[in-house]
Structures are given as structure tokens and as C-alpha cells.
Design a protein around this motif. Structure first.
Motif, PDB file in Angstrom:
ATOM      1  N   LEU A   8      47.717  33.405  -8.129  1.00 55.15           N
ATOM      2  CA  LEU A   8      49.164  33.295  -8.254  1.00 55.15           C
ATOM      3  C   LEU A   8      49.598  31.967  -8.875  1.00 55.15           C
ATOM      4  CD1 LEU A   8      50.213  34.731  -4.765  1.00 55.15           C
ATOM      5  CD2 LEU A   8      50.140  35.918  -6.966  1.00 55.15           C
ATOM      6  N   ALA A  15      54.907  32.940  -9.700  1.00 56.53           N
ATOM      7  CA  ALA A  15      54.741  34.067  -8.779  1.00 56.53           C
ATOM      8  C   ALA A  15      56.049  34.351  -8.040  1.00 56.53           C
ATOM      9  CB  ALA A  15      53.644  33.764  -7.769  1.00 56.53           C
ATOM     10  N   GLU A  19      55.078  39.041  -4.847  1.00 55.28           N
ATOM     11  CA  GLU A  19      53.648  38.845  -5.129  1.00 55.28           C
ATOM     12  C   GLU A  19      52.994  38.000  -4.043  1.00 55.28           C
ATOM     13  OE1 GLU A  19      53.239  38.876  -9.933  1.00 55.28           O
ATOM     14  OE2 GLU A  19      54.345  37.192  -9.051  1.00 55.28           O
TER      15      GLU A  19
END
Length: 95
Positions: A8, A15, A19
Motif C-alpha cells: 500500500l 492508498a 484498501e
């Protein structure tokens, strides 16, 4: 289960909360050994997801790198190419 956790850090755009939460859910599932907690453990499971999500956001906000941000579409294409090579999927176009 953990193979679904994605990198990420250092993406443009950064991100999203979704997520980060998805990665936290995968982590808690792996550590707990279950994809769905029992009713007795549901509250503990959800609290763990919240805590991991928060600490992951803190980590991502604190990390520093000199590398240029990665492009999500380019990284996804690389992952598809690796999967096609690894699993020998005929007719899979890596681009």
C-alpha cells in the motif's frame, strides 16, 4: 489468506481507507485463523480490524521514500504477467 494483502506504500494516488481496511481484515483473518468469527468473538474481531486499520494508516503516513510513486495500473499489469507465467494460463495477455 494473506496473499491478498497488497503493498500500500508509495502509490499515486495514496492508498484509500477501503484498501487499508481490506488489508487489516486479511491480516486479522490470518492471525485468528478464521474468515468469519463466531458471535462470541465478533466484537473482538471487529476491534482488531479497527486497531490494525488505524496503525496501518499511521505507518503509511509516517513512511518516507526517495523512490518515485508507483502507478497502480503498471503494477497490476506486472502482477498479471507474473501470474500468467507462474500458472501457465494460455491466452492470458499480460498487457
Amino acid at each position: 489468506m494473506c496473499r491478498n494483502i497488497r503493498v500500500l506504500h508509495n502509490f499515486e494516488p495514496p492508498a484509500t481507507e477501503d484498501e487499508i481496511e481490506a488489508a487489516a481484515i486479511q491480516y486479522v483473518r490470518k492471525v485468528s485463523g478464521t474468515t468469519r468469527p463466531s458471535a462470541a468473538n465478533e466484537e473482538a474481531f471487529e476491534e482488531a480490524v479497527r486497531a490494525v486499520t488505524a496503525v496501518t494508516r499511521t505507518l503509511l503516513d509516517s513512511l518516507v521514500t526517495k523512490a518515485p510513486p508507483r502507478d497502480r495500473q503498471v503494477e497490476a499489469a506486472k502482477a498479471r504477467a507474473r501470474a500468467a507465467e507462474r500458472y501457465g494460463r494460455p491466452g492470458t495477455d499480460p498487457s
